[in-house]
Design an enzyme around this catalytic site. Structure first.
Site, PDB file in Angstrom:
ATOM      1  N   VAL A 288      26.333 -23.958  18.217  1.00  0.00           N
ATOM      2  CA  VAL A 288      26.619 -22.594  17.961  1.00  0.00           C
ATOM      3  C   VAL A 288      25.680 -21.550  17.980  1.00  0.00           C
ATOM      4  O   VAL A 288      25.958 -20.317  18.328  1.00  0.00           O
ATOM      5  CB  VAL A 288      27.733 -22.324  16.930  1.00  0.00           C
ATOM      6  CG1 VAL A 288      27.144 -22.470  15.526  1.00  0.00           C
ATOM      7  CG2 VAL A 288      28.718 -21.171  17.086  1.00  0.00           C
ATOM      8  N   TYR A 289      24.396 -21.809  17.552  1.00  0.00           N
ATOM      9  CA  TYR A 289      23.669 -20.864  17.512  1.00  0.00           C
ATOM     10  C   TYR A 289      23.024 -20.373  18.747  1.00  0.00           C
ATOM     11  O   TYR A 289      22.772 -20.981  20.056  1.00  0.00           O
ATOM     12  CB  TYR A 289      22.256 -21.172  17.363  1.00  0.00           C
ATOM     13  CG  TYR A 289      22.292 -21.771  15.480  1.00  0.00           C
ATOM     14  CD1 TYR A 289      23.363 -21.430  14.789  1.00  0.00           C
ATOM     15  CD2 TYR A 289      21.319 -22.768  15.192  1.00  0.00           C
ATOM     16  CE1 TYR A 289      23.292 -21.829  13.544  1.00  0.00           C
ATOM     17  CE2 TYR A 289      21.308 -23.308  13.815  1.00  0.00           C
ATOM     18  CZ  TYR A 289      22.257 -22.891  13.041  1.00  0.00           C
ATOM     19  OH  TYR A 289      22.474 -23.418  11.875  1.00  0.00           O
ATOM     20  N   SER A 290      23.471 -18.917  19.238  1.00  0.00           N
ATOM     21  CA  SER A 290      23.422 -18.255  20.592  1.00  0.00           C
ATOM     22  C   SER A 290      24.145 -18.977  21.477  1.00  0.00           C
ATOM     23  O   SER A 290      23.841 -19.037  22.898  1.00  0.00           O
ATOM     24  CB  SER A 290      21.910 -18.326  21.314  1.00  0.00           C
ATOM     25  OG  SER A 290      21.020 -17.330  20.099  1.00  0.00           O
TER      26      SER A 290
END
Length: 327
Positions: free
Chosen positions: A58-60
């Site tokens: 989910v990061y970036s």
């Protein structure tokens, strides 16, 4: 750099883990650095002996995994010489099944993460949060299957209640599935509620503790303001931090860390990190850095040894908090 076992496993990890949430796409968060901006941080971490890198799908929205894989590859790192961790759970698109810990989402997500990382396996695959909509038996079997398939070496969990973690481990034991070897929980000098149940459980079970936000998302930097926010781009665009910290008693703790930092010729952030590193049960706190001085200070904090009296002084102003960080 010192290396320690991750929980009861034979896996050796550096005492600091570089969190890769800061690196990916600036369009995701204003404080996120792109690949070129991230390169010197990963290079410096490797030079310092850090072998442990933590990211999440989910990061970036996938770009952090891409940056992680690209940089480790372009910097000439041998795959077997680094420990790469990523996570699954969060909503990745508008599709109804592109979230959670269902068998479908786990099996789809590990393949997508490996593609973005350009790797054949990840060392540590973590469930990012608890999924109230999926039976834990389904989740644990799917995680067991990705381990058996060779796509994952170990599995870990992140913020949840102790009863949930115990239930997951019991389910694994009951069915002969792979157990979680690590817990990435929310733990720092201004949020210590994990000391009540989760940390004692992990100590008893030999689970490695790799806490997130060990320096409270920059709260100890001395540039946060009461009521929320602060001077930096991170402080001005991190509403999640406003939900976690910024109580009046939190500022009292930060002031005490700054006071003891002055006595050591260090910053309050370094003292906050040193405090968590001085806890024998902590394996490797996950640090983030958007400025090189942040990374240098974190590395230097490994050398700060706090006395029993200093630890008592640091912990004295703390006041109980509601449960924070599980959602």
């Amino acid at each position: 750099m010192e290396y320690v076992n991750l929980g009861k496993t034979g896996l050796k990890v550096s005492r600091l883990c570089l969190g890769m949430m800061t690196y990916g796409s600036p369009s995701w968060r204003a404080w996120t650095l792109d690949e070129d901006g991230a390169r010197p941080f990963v290079r410096r971490a490797l030079d310092a002996g850090i072998n442990f890198f933590d990211t999440a799908d989910v990061y970036s929205l996938g770009a952090s995994e891409q940056v992680t894989g690209n940089l480790l590859k372009s910097l000439g790192v041998r795959r077997e010489n680094v420990i790469v961790a990523t996570k699954v759970y969060s909503q990745m698109s508008g599709d109804v099944n592109d979230k959670g810990l269902s068998r479908k989402h786990i099996l789809d997500s590990i393949d997508q993460s490996l593609r973005r990382l350009q790797m054949d396996y990840v060392d540590l695959y973590q469930i990012h949060r608890w999924d109230y909509d999926t039976p834990i038996e389904e989740t644990m079997q799917a995680l067991n299957d990705v381990v058996r398939a060779g796509k994952v070496r170990y599995i870990g969990a992140s913020s949840m209640f102790a009863w949930q973690f115990a239930k997951a481990q019991f389910t694994a034991d009951l069915n002969g599935f792979t157990r979680f070897v690590s817990m990435q929980n929310h733990y720092n000098l201004v949020y210590r509620e994990e000391e009540r149940e989760m940390i004692p459980l992990c100590i008893d079970q030999g689970v490695g503790l790799i806490p997130w936000s060990p320096m409270a998302r920059g709260f100890f930097a001395g540039n946060r303001t009461k009521g929320g926010g602060g001077e930096t781009p991170r402080a001005q665009s991190d509403p999640f931090a406003n939900q976690l910290y910024f109580r009046s008693e939190d500022f009292s703790v930060a002031d005490r860390a700054s006071e003891i930092g002055t006595e050591h010729g260090a910053t309050g952030s370094q003292v906050a990190l040193a405090w968590i590193l001085n806890k024998a049960h902590i394996t490797a706190p996950i640090i983030g850095a958007s400025k090189m001085e942040h990374l240098e200070q974190a590395i230097a904090a490994l050398e700060i040894k706090l006395s029993v009296d200093e630890i008592t002084r640091l912990e004295q102003p703390y006041q109980p908090h509601p449960v924070l960080g599980h959602s």
